[in-house]
Motif scaffolding. Structure first.
Motif, mmCIF file in Angstrom:
data_model
loop_
_atom_site.group_PDB
_atom_site.id
_atom_site.type_symbol
_atom_site.label_atom_id
_atom_site.label_comp_id
_atom_site.label_asym_id
_atom_site.label_seq_id
_atom_site.Cartn_x
_atom_site.Cartn_y
_atom_site.Cartn_z
ATOM 1 N N ARG A 14 -2.959 -52.153 74.013
ATOM 2 C CA ARG A 14 -2.536 -53.553 73.946
ATOM 3 C C ARG A 14 -1.032 -53.594 74.144
ATOM 4 N N GLY A 15 -0.502 -54.844 74.206
ATOM 5 C CA GLY A 15 0.901 -55.017 74.549
ATOM 6 C C GLY A 15 0.985 -55.207 76.057
ATOM 7 N N ALA A 16 1.703 -56.256 76.487
ATOM 8 C CA ALA A 16 1.649 -56.669 77.893
ATOM 9 C C ALA A 16 1.935 -55.536 78.896
ATOM 10 N N PRO A 17 3.060 -54.801 78.777
ATOM 11 C CA PRO A 17 3.313 -53.775 79.792
ATOM 12 C C PRO A 17 2.256 -52.658 79.783
ATOM 13 N N ARG A 75 -8.380 -59.738 79.533
ATOM 14 C CA ARG A 75 -7.608 -60.610 78.630
ATOM 15 C C ARG A 75 -6.817 -61.598 79.498
ATOM 16 N N CYS A 126 4.921 -58.735 65.625
ATOM 17 C CA CYS A 126 3.920 -58.002 66.408
ATOM 18 C C CYS A 126 4.453 -56.611 66.758
ATOM 19 N N ALA A 138 6.231 -54.787 69.990
ATOM 20 C CA ALA A 138 6.769 -54.758 71.349
ATOM 21 C C ALA A 138 7.606 -53.487 71.466
ATOM 22 N N ALA A 159 3.456 -50.463 72.916
ATOM 23 C CA ALA A 159 3.065 -51.576 73.790
ATOM 24 C C ALA A 159 3.441 -51.320 75.242
ATOM 25 N N THR A 161 10.014 -52.954 74.529
ATOM 26 C CA THR A 161 10.933 -54.011 74.991
ATOM 27 C C THR A 161 11.788 -54.487 73.815
ATOM 28 N N GLN A 213 -0.525 -56.093 63.885
ATOM 29 C CA GLN A 213 0.209 -55.184 64.778
ATOM 30 C C GLN A 213 1.571 -54.795 64.198
ATOM 31 N N ALA A 271 7.278 -60.371 74.943
ATOM 32 C CA ALA A 271 6.653 -61.528 75.599
ATOM 33 C C ALA A 271 5.426 -61.079 76.375
ATOM 34 N N ASP A 272 4.477 -62.002 76.500
ATOM 35 C CA ASP A 272 3.284 -61.759 77.319
ATOM 36 C C ASP A 272 3.351 -62.494 78.641
ATOM 37 N N ASN A 328 4.001 -65.384 73.457
ATOM 38 C CA ASN A 328 4.000 -64.095 72.748
ATOM 39 C C ASN A 328 3.041 -64.234 71.569
ATOM 40 N N LYS A 329 2.893 -63.165 70.824
ATOM 41 C CA LYS A 329 1.934 -63.131 69.710
ATOM 42 C C LYS A 329 2.042 -64.371 68.826
ATOM 43 N N PHE A 379 -2.047 -66.052 70.860
ATOM 44 C CA PHE A 379 -0.656 -66.231 71.307
ATOM 45 C C PHE A 379 -0.228 -67.674 71.102
HETATM 46 O O1 MRU Z 1 -2.505 -58.932 71.216
HETATM 47 P P1 MRU Z 1 -1.461 -57.920 71.546
HETATM 48 O O2 MRU Z 1 -1.274 -56.870 70.505
HETATM 49 O O3 MRU Z 1 -1.663 -57.334 72.941
HETATM 50 O O4 MRU Z 1 -0.115 -58.763 71.616
HETATM 51 C C1 MRU Z 1 1.074 -58.117 71.989
HETATM 52 C C2 MRU Z 1 2.274 -58.969 71.934
HETATM 53 O O5 MRU Z 1 2.215 -60.155 71.679
HETATM 54 C C3 MRU Z 1 3.571 -58.327 72.307
HETATM 55 O O6 MRU Z 1 4.631 -58.906 71.602
HETATM 56 C C4 MRU Z 1 3.802 -58.509 73.812
HETATM 57 O O7 MRU Z 1 2.692 -58.090 74.547
HETATM 58 C C5 MRU Z 1 5.010 -57.767 74.276
HETATM 59 S S1 MRU Z 1 4.777 -56.024 74.274
HETATM 60 C C6 MRU Z 1 6.168 -55.308 74.913
#
Ligand code: MRU
Length: 358
Positions: free
Chosen positions: A56-59, A99, A169, A171, A175, A181, A208, A248-249, A259-260, A326
């Motif tokens: 999990r985590g955007a990147p 997702r 969360c 990041a 992630a 980040t 998280q 951020a997502d 974001n979360k 989010f």
């Molecule tokens: O549901 P998740 O755990 O994937 O949510 C993650 C977040 O909201 C993070 O803050 C976001 O993806 C940035 S990760 C560098």
């Protein structure tokens, strides 16, 4: 330094070729109790790993999806480059449903699909084409590591004169493929011999912050203080927090940031206490197609995440549940957005456009 543990990596079967191989990922649902690594060998399994937040985590979701495409290229004998490209398209469409909010998922799948089309004009032989596509996935992973480092170097100056920050969360390293980040400036500050205390929101409902951020920062020797999400206002009121740093997502063209869940509330609290509120994310999290945050798709997750805690029911049968994963923080509440290319300040339409170009 971030923990040496790799969130996910591609493991080739042979030393001289990337394919065939599999994804080895740290199952984040098992942290902090156990360090469990999983071997993911087909796209369906990866889809489930993303959906259930094992990765999990955007990147990190973006990197996983890029590698996930490779899983569809190795068990079928392709007779032509076109046949292989059709498999890439089909798997990309499928993984894109895992997702909805983190744009990095779609960004990575789109980049991989475009690279595959482009490479097909050079590599007509399907195994050679598949190997070239695999190199693109690994490039995404390596760029992600470099991007985290760059965000850390740009972001570390935001910590001048700051003794403690608050984050929400995870990041961090978990992630992403590397530095993270929002946590990247902390790792860079630590390398420079500066100590910054970190307050971590537990981040209901999936924790998280408590399970992942506190874990990874303690692994790296930080002083970490955990709080429940509803304690942030009172903590700020005590004058303990010098800055809020979040990831951020998806970031719309005007700077509105998904974001979360809980991030928006933190931004409001930071504004009320005149504390700077920073968003840190790579340009792959920018969504130039969206003028503002109103059209960002928000994932809603199962009711049990709220009605149960540690496997035990904590709410009456039949209760309705509101469980968005989010929220969207309006740009007006954001002091600056840090990406791998530098620091953007309001008005974000202008500053983000410069970073998005090229
Ligand atoms: O549901 P998740 O755990 O994937 O949510 C993650 C977040 O909201 C993070 O803050 C976001 O993806 C940035 S990760 C560098």
């Amino acid at each position: 330094m971030p923990p040496a543990i790799r969130t996910l990596e591609w493991i080739p079967k042979q030393p001289d070729r990337l394919l065939p191989g599999f994804i080895r990922l740290l199952d984040q649902t098992r942290l902090p109790e156990t360090l469990t690594f999983r071997e993911v060998r087909d796209p369906t399994d990866l889809w489930l790993a993303i959906r259930t937040l094992q990765v999990r985590g955007a990147p990190a979701i973006g990197v996983a999806a890029a590698m996930g495409l490779l899983l569809s290229l190795q068990n079928t004998p392709f007779h032509s480059a076109n046949e292989l490209l059709a498999a890439v398209r089909k798997t990309a469409q499928y993984l894109a449903t895992a997702r909805p909010t983190a744009v990095n998922l779609f960004w990575a799948l789109d980049r991989m699909s475009r690279a595959a089309e482009h490479l097909a004009s050079t590599f007509a032989d399907p195994p050679a084409l598949a190997e070239a596509i695999a190199r693109e996935a690994l490039a995404i992973q390596n760029e992600d590591i470099a991007m985290g480092r760059a965000i850390g170097e740009h972001g570390v100056r935001l910590l001048d004169g700051v003794d403690a920050i608050l984050t929400h969360c995870n990041a961090g390293s978990l992630a992403t493929a590397g530095y993270g980040t929002a946590l990247a400036p902390l790792y860079v500050a630590q390398e420079q011999g500066r100590s910054v205390a970190v307050y971590v929101d537990e981040t209901r409902p999936l924790l998280q912050g408590a399970r992942l951020t506190a874990w990874e920062l303690i692994q790296s020797g930080f002083s970490v203080t955990l709080l429940c999400d509803n304690m942030a206002a009172w903590l700020m009121r005590q004058g303990k927090i010098g800055a809020v740093l979040v990831g951020a997502d998806r970031i719309a063209s005007n700077g509105d940031t998904a974001n979360k869940i809980g991030t928006y509330a933190l931004a409001l609290l930071a504004a009320a206490h005149r504390i700077p509120f920073y968003v840190l994310a790579p340009t792959s999290t920018f969504d130039r197609a969206l003028p503002d945050g109103t059209a960002i798709p928000i994932e809603h997750r199962p009711a049990e995440e709220i009605t149960q805690f540690a496997g035990r029911g904590i709410a009456p049968e039949g209760v309705s549940v509101f469980n968005p994963a989010f929220d969207v923080t309006p740009a007006a509440l954001i002091t600056a957005i840090v990406c791998e290319k530098g620091l953007a300040r309001p008005p974000f339409e202008e500053s983000l456009r410069i970073f998005s170009a090229g």
